[in-house]
Design an enzyme around this catalytic site. Structure first.
Site, mmCIF file in Angstrom:
data_model
loop_
_atom_site.group_PDB
_atom_site.id
_atom_site.type_symbol
_atom_site.label_atom_id
_atom_site.label_comp_id
_atom_site.label_asym_id
_atom_site.label_seq_id
_atom_site.Cartn_x
_atom_site.Cartn_y
_atom_site.Cartn_z
ATOM 1 N N ARG A 196 29.163 15.252 -23.471
ATOM 2 C CA ARG A 196 30.153 14.174 -23.325
ATOM 3 C C ARG A 196 31.001 14.028 -24.589
ATOM 4 O O ARG A 196 30.467 13.869 -25.693
ATOM 5 C CB ARG A 196 29.422 12.856 -23.026
ATOM 6 C CG ARG A 196 30.283 11.625 -23.045
ATOM 7 C CD ARG A 196 31.229 11.566 -21.877
ATOM 8 N NE ARG A 196 32.024 10.344 -21.917
ATOM 9 C CZ ARG A 196 33.154 10.171 -21.238
ATOM 10 N NH1 ARG A 196 33.618 11.133 -20.456
ATOM 11 N NH2 ARG A 196 33.815 9.033 -21.323
ATOM 12 N N ILE A 254 0.842 -1.198 0.000
ATOM 13 C CA ILE A 254 0.000 0.000 0.000
ATOM 14 C C ILE A 254 0.880 1.251 0.000
ATOM 15 O O ILE A 254 1.635 1.497 0.945
ATOM 16 C CB ILE A 254 -0.969 0.004 1.205
ATOM 17 C CG1 ILE A 254 -1.932 -1.181 1.108
ATOM 18 C CG2 ILE A 254 -1.749 1.311 1.280
ATOM 19 C CD1 ILE A 254 -2.795 -1.208 -0.145
ATOM 20 N N THR A 255 0.769 2.019 -1.095
ATOM 21 C CA THR A 255 1.553 3.244 -1.241
ATOM 22 C C THR A 255 1.173 4.240 -0.152
ATOM 23 O O THR A 255 -0.018 4.486 0.063
ATOM 24 C CB THR A 255 1.312 3.861 -2.639
ATOM 25 O OG1 THR A 255 1.695 2.903 -3.617
ATOM 26 C CG2 THR A 255 2.106 5.137 -2.843
ATOM 27 N N GLU A 305 -6.669 6.214 -12.209
ATOM 28 C CA GLU A 305 -5.334 5.779 -11.778
ATOM 29 C C GLU A 305 -4.483 5.435 -13.004
ATOM 30 O O GLU A 305 -3.304 5.780 -13.071
ATOM 31 C CB GLU A 305 -5.467 4.565 -10.853
ATOM 32 C CG GLU A 305 -4.137 4.138 -10.250
ATOM 33 C CD GLU A 305 -4.261 2.991 -9.248
ATOM 34 O OE1 GLU A 305 -5.398 2.652 -8.852
ATOM 35 O OE2 GLU A 305 -3.215 2.434 -8.875
ATOM 36 N N ARG A 306 -5.096 4.778 -13.984
ATOM 37 C CA ARG A 306 -4.340 4.386 -15.184
ATOM 38 C C ARG A 306 -3.954 5.608 -16.006
ATOM 39 O O ARG A 306 -2.866 5.648 -16.597
ATOM 40 C CB ARG A 306 -5.139 3.359 -15.995
ATOM 41 C CG ARG A 306 -5.096 2.017 -15.299
ATOM 42 C CD ARG A 306 -6.043 0.962 -15.783
ATOM 43 N NE ARG A 306 -6.002 -0.135 -14.815
ATOM 44 C CZ ARG A 306 -6.926 -1.062 -14.676
ATOM 45 N NH1 ARG A 306 -8.001 -1.062 -15.455
ATOM 46 N NH2 ARG A 306 -6.802 -2.003 -13.765
ATOM 47 N N HIS A 334 24.276 7.315 -21.481
ATOM 48 C CA HIS A 334 25.147 7.849 -20.426
ATOM 49 C C HIS A 334 26.356 6.946 -20.151
ATOM 50 O O HIS A 334 27.234 7.320 -19.365
ATOM 51 C CB HIS A 334 24.358 8.037 -19.119
ATOM 52 C CG HIS A 334 23.527 9.278 -19.077
ATOM 53 N ND1 HIS A 334 22.407 9.452 -19.860
ATOM 54 C CD2 HIS A 334 23.659 10.422 -18.363
ATOM 55 C CE1 HIS A 334 21.880 10.635 -19.609
ATOM 56 N NE2 HIS A 334 22.620 11.245 -18.710
ATOM 57 N N GLY A 335 26.376 5.756 -20.750
ATOM 58 C CA GLY A 335 27.488 4.835 -20.502
ATOM 59 C C GLY A 335 27.579 4.501 -19.020
ATOM 60 O O GLY A 335 26.549 4.394 -18.339
ATOM 61 N N GLY A 336 28.797 4.385 -18.503
ATOM 62 C CA GLY A 336 29.007 4.034 -17.089
ATOM 63 C C GLY A 336 28.378 5.049 -16.154
ATOM 64 O O GLY A 336 27.888 4.698 -15.068
#
Ligand SMILES: Cc1cc2nc3c(=O)[nH]c(=O)nc-3n(C[C@H](O)[C@H](O)[C@H](O)COP(=O)(O)OP(=O)(O)OC[C@H]3O[C@@H](n4cnc5c(N)ncnc54)[C@H](O)[C@@H]3O)c2cc1C
Length: 235
Positions: A123, A13-14, A97-98, A193-195
């Protein structure tokens, strides 16, 4: 004596650990959906308890807990709507909700795309910005196309819901589509983003984790497909 006595439990339950009251589906009648009612249950009620926050992959901004009802006393005045009509309330709520989950998925994908565009311009690899490599450019183009298509689909379904048109099939399609897009776009954002994309200091790492719940909560991808198929085939 003017009370319902509720027994049972509900996990996942959120905001359950800090909620003051819960809208709870309870069985007040026989088997099947006509036996369900909705009760507002206060966390201060006798027989109400909650677990510690569950440890999760993502969505750390909200807690998720398990609620226990042990001869929990709830005043009959806390009945929401009519007894035995709870299922209809749940179904109505699912539509909203959906729709919200579509918006969250679209926003997650949008942010992942924005972060990727920024990173690809900054980058440098092999002496040039990675945005100059066709492999990265095409990934970004595909991501942007998917984000655009999903957002427009959600807007269209939202407008029809607003106009009072039944969109049970379409909102299920829109949720699956938006989640498919956010799955793909957050995955590709980490790749671009790579590593660095694997590191906590970059937003895409969080988006990738937080995104995973979207095709599970509010009705899983498989249940959405069941709804779509039932509406299409008629059985
Ligand atoms: C972080 C988090 C927050 C949540 N918050 C809430 C909340 O606030 N309130 C709330 O009520 N719930 C909440 N949930 C519960 C969530 O809605 C359920 O986890 C989700 O609906 C899936 O149900 P389940 O976990 O019981 O999976 P299961 O029903 O056990 O499903 C397991 C797998 O089987 C598949 N499956 C099951 N039945 C069928 C079928 N008939 N046909 C085909 N495939 C099927 C599923 O799609 C899934 O892949 C939350 C869950 C999480 C993880």
């Amino acid at each position: 004596d003017g009370h319902y006595i509720v027994n049972g439990s509900k996990t996942d339950i959120t905001s359950g650990c800090r909620a003051n009251q819960l809208t709870t589906a309870v069985r007040t009648g026989g088997e099947g959906h006509r036996g369900l009612s909705l009760l507002i249950i206060e966390s201060s009620s006798s027989g109400y308890s909650v677990s510690s926050p569950l440890k999760k992959m993502g969505w750390w901004a909200s807690d998720t807990g398990q609620i226990f009802f042990d001869d929990c006393k709830v005043p009959v005045d806390n009945l929401l709507g009519e007894e035995g009509k709870g299922f209809y309330g749940i179904m109505q709520n699912f539509q909203n909700e959906r729709l919200q989950l579509c918006v969250i998925a679209n926003m997650t994908a949008h942010l992942a795309l924005e972060e990727s565009l920024k990173y690809a311009r900054e980058r440098q690899a092999f002496g040039r910005p990675i945005a100059g490599f066709q492999a990265i450019r095409h990934k970004l183009a595909d991501m942007a196309t998917l984000v655009e298509a999903s957002r427009e689909f959600t807007y269209r379904v939202a407008a029809k819901i607003n106009a009072g048109i039944n969109q049970v099939k379409e909102i299920s399609m829109a949720k699956n589509f938006a989640c498919m897009v956010s799955d793909k776009v957050t995955y590709d954002a980490v790749q671009i983003h790579g590593g660095a994309g694997y590191m906590r200091e970059y937003l895409v790492e969080r988006l990738y984790r937080d995104n995973r719940i979207l095709s599970i909560g509010g009705g899983t991808q498989e249940i959405m497909k069941e709804i779509i198929a039932k509406k299409l085939i008629g059985q």
